[in-house]
Design an enzyme around this catalytic site. Structure first.
Site, PDB file in Angstrom:
ATOM      1  N   THR A 223       0.813  -1.202   0.121  1.00 38.52           N
ATOM      2  CA  THR A 223       0.142   0.074  -0.065  1.00 38.52           C
ATOM      3  C   THR A 223       0.989   1.263  -0.056  1.00 38.52           C
ATOM      4  O   THR A 223       1.988   1.365   0.590  1.00 38.52           O
ATOM      5  CB  THR A 223      -0.861  -0.074   1.421  1.00 38.52           C
ATOM      6  OG1 THR A 223      -1.543   1.267   1.253  1.00 38.52           O
ATOM      7  CG2 THR A 223      -0.035  -0.104   2.598  1.00 38.52           C
ATOM      8  N   ASP A 224       0.354   2.159  -0.452  1.00 41.48           N
ATOM      9  CA  ASP A 224       0.959   3.429  -0.469  1.00 41.48           C
ATOM     10  C   ASP A 224       1.214   4.039   0.807  1.00 41.48           C
ATOM     11  O   ASP A 224       2.046   4.894   1.274  1.00 41.48           O
ATOM     12  CB  ASP A 224       0.222   4.621  -1.390  1.00 41.48           C
ATOM     13  CG  ASP A 224      -1.222   4.873  -0.954  1.00 41.48           C
ATOM     14  OD1 ASP A 224      -1.495   4.477   0.117  1.00 41.48           O
ATOM     15  OD2 ASP A 224      -1.796   5.652  -1.750  1.00 41.48           O
ATOM     16  N   GLU A 225       0.250   3.709   1.942  1.00 42.43           N
ATOM     17  CA  GLU A 225       0.174   4.215   3.214  1.00 42.43           C
ATOM     18  C   GLU A 225       1.707   3.852   4.024  1.00 42.43           C
ATOM     19  O   GLU A 225       1.993   4.596   5.058  1.00 42.43           O
ATOM     20  CB  GLU A 225      -0.833   3.628   4.047  1.00 42.43           C
ATOM     21  CG  GLU A 225      -2.160   3.747   3.336  1.00 42.43           C
ATOM     22  CD  GLU A 225      -3.262   3.765   4.639  1.00 42.43           C
ATOM     23  OE1 GLU A 225      -3.188   3.805   5.573  1.00 42.43           O
ATOM     24  OE2 GLU A 225      -4.184   3.147   3.807  1.00 42.43           O
TER      25      GLU A 225
ATOM     26  N   TYR B 266      -1.333  -0.140  11.135  1.00 43.08           N
ATOM     27  CA  TYR B 266      -1.467  -0.718   9.874  1.00 43.08           C
ATOM     28  C   TYR B 266      -0.463  -0.549   9.024  1.00 43.08           C
ATOM     29  O   TYR B 266       0.147  -1.608   8.337  1.00 43.08           O
ATOM     30  CB  TYR B 266      -2.942  -0.614   9.562  1.00 43.08           C
ATOM     31  CG  TYR B 266      -2.896  -0.876   7.822  1.00 43.08           C
ATOM     32  CD1 TYR B 266      -3.005  -2.133   7.325  1.00 43.08           C
ATOM     33  CD2 TYR B 266      -3.108   0.231   6.754  1.00 43.08           C
ATOM     34  CE1 TYR B 266      -2.927  -2.187   5.991  1.00 43.08           C
ATOM     35  CE2 TYR B 266      -2.989   0.054   5.540  1.00 43.08           C
ATOM     36  CZ  TYR B 266      -2.853  -1.375   5.032  1.00 43.08           C
ATOM     37  OH  TYR B 266      -2.960  -1.481   3.970  1.00 43.08           O
TER      38      TYR B 266
ATOM     39  N   LYS C 163       2.327  -3.321   7.224  1.00 44.20           N
ATOM     40  CA  LYS C 163       2.616  -3.455   5.993  1.00 44.20           C
ATOM     41  C   LYS C 163       4.014  -3.152   5.495  1.00 44.20           C
ATOM     42  O   LYS C 163       4.948  -3.891   4.646  1.00 44.20           O
ATOM     43  CB  LYS C 163       1.663  -2.726   5.178  1.00 44.20           C
ATOM     44  CG  LYS C 163       0.320  -3.141   5.114  1.00 44.20           C
ATOM     45  CD  LYS C 163       0.079  -4.566   4.790  1.00 44.20           C
ATOM     46  CE  LYS C 163       0.172  -4.603   3.186  1.00 44.20           C
ATOM     47  NZ  LYS C 163       0.044  -6.162   2.633  1.00 44.20           N
TER      48      LYS C 163
END
Length: 335
Positions: A135-137, A159, A163
């Site tokens: 994810t870009d997060e 979260y 990741k």
């Protein structure tokens, strides 16, 4: 003659994973926009609250499809399954930021330890390709411009940190052991079959039920929106044509503030701003995400094909026409 790939898809009963499986095995048409792939596909899914076996009904009877109910942290089960496959596409993850803020332990166990369990099995069984979906997060927040794939990870939520940890472990298995690991990092997904805890299906289902919707803080947080159909097409390009040890960004090309997104959803559902509750901002809420997807465009020919206005209209129509799918899930979506 080239053999048919045997692909293990983790988390394949969830929103994005099931769309990937339906795209590989389902007939062309609505919800299966791309030509099916000649492949044997096994889905491994623990069927947590966001996993839904109904997501796989369209392909359940396809030749070469198998569903296994199990946990990616179960080393014996994972080793057995991996030994019977050539490639892994790893979607399985705990993914809801608000839940990670309330309790991070399950995110670490699933996203970090589960990924490491899969990587160990892939190494033992000499898997040819391991595609890790991220994810870009993991990058944190960016005020202007866009992240490229060589940007450092600076996650802010539990979260995102879980990741980022999984990404680094996966890439380390490539550098240390030579395992063919390919990492994708996508922007915010939307589309049919998305569990109604995420913002777009949350707003649609509440508005269709006559309820109210929450807008965090001042509503100026910005996200890039990617239709799930474009996302899985990008993943398939990385699986079939990507390079070992590389990271590929998959973007949608539509940046909207949460206030702009809310306005679009209200219009699409025929609702008024009086149905919006302004609520306290989320802890550690990143202001803006934006990924540069030049690399996947130039190397693999990826371009998003679904414009946001069309994709959102189709998504709202799907939820309007499939209440029997999402209404039973509403209790499980509540935090």
């Amino acid at each position: 003659m080239k053999s048919v790939p045997r692909i293990l898809v983790t988390g394949g009963a969830g929103f994005i994973g099931s769309h990937y499986v339906r795209t590989l095995l389902g007939p062309p048409g609505p919800g299966h926009a791309h030509a099916q792939t000649q492949a044997q596909v096994t889905v491994l899914d623990r069927l947590t609250y966001a996993g839904n076996p109904a997501n796989l009904d369209p392909v359940r009877d396809r030749p070469g499809f198998l569903f296994v109910h199990g946990d990616i942290r179960d080393a014996d089960l994972v080793d057995k399954l991996v030994s019977e496959h050539d490639e892994i596409v790893h979607f399985a993850a705990e993914s809801h930021v608000d839940r990670s803020i309330l309790g991070a332990a399950e995110f670490v166990r699933t996203n970090v330890l589960g990924t490491q369990t899969l990587l160990d099995a892939a190494l033992r069984n000499r898997i040819s390709t391991f595609v890790h979906i991220s994810t870009d997060e993991v990058y944190g927040s960016i005020e202007e411009g866009s992240w490229t794939e060589d940007a450092p990870v600076r996650p802010n939520s539990p979260y995102a940190a879980s990741k980022a940890s999984a990404d680094l472990i996966a890439l380390a298995y490539h550098r240390t052991h030579g395992l063919d690991v390919r990492v994708t990092r996508c922007s915010n997904n939307y589309g049919p079959h998305q569990f109604p805890e995420k913002v777009i299906p949350l707003f649609i289902t509440r508005l269709l039920e006559g309820g109210r919707v929450p807008l965090y803080g001042d509503g100026s947080h910005v996200r890039d929106w990617l239709h799930v159909d474009d996302h899985v097409r990008g993943v398939e390009l990385v699986r079939t044509r990507g390079r070992a040890g590389e990271i590929y960004h998959i973007g949608g090309g539509t940046e909207l503030s949460n206030r702009e997104l809310t306005s679009a959803l209200l219009d699409a559902c025929g609702a008024h701003w009086s149905r919006v509750d302004h609520v306290e901002d989320r802890k550690g809420h990143d202001r803006r995400y934006s990924v540069d997807w030049t690399k996947i465009r130039e190397e693999l020919g990826y371009r998003p094909g679904k414009d946001f206005a069309t994709g959102l209209a189709e998504t709202v129509a799907w939820y309007r026409e499939n209440r029997s799918w999402w209404q039973p899930l509403l209790g499980r979506a509540a935090l």
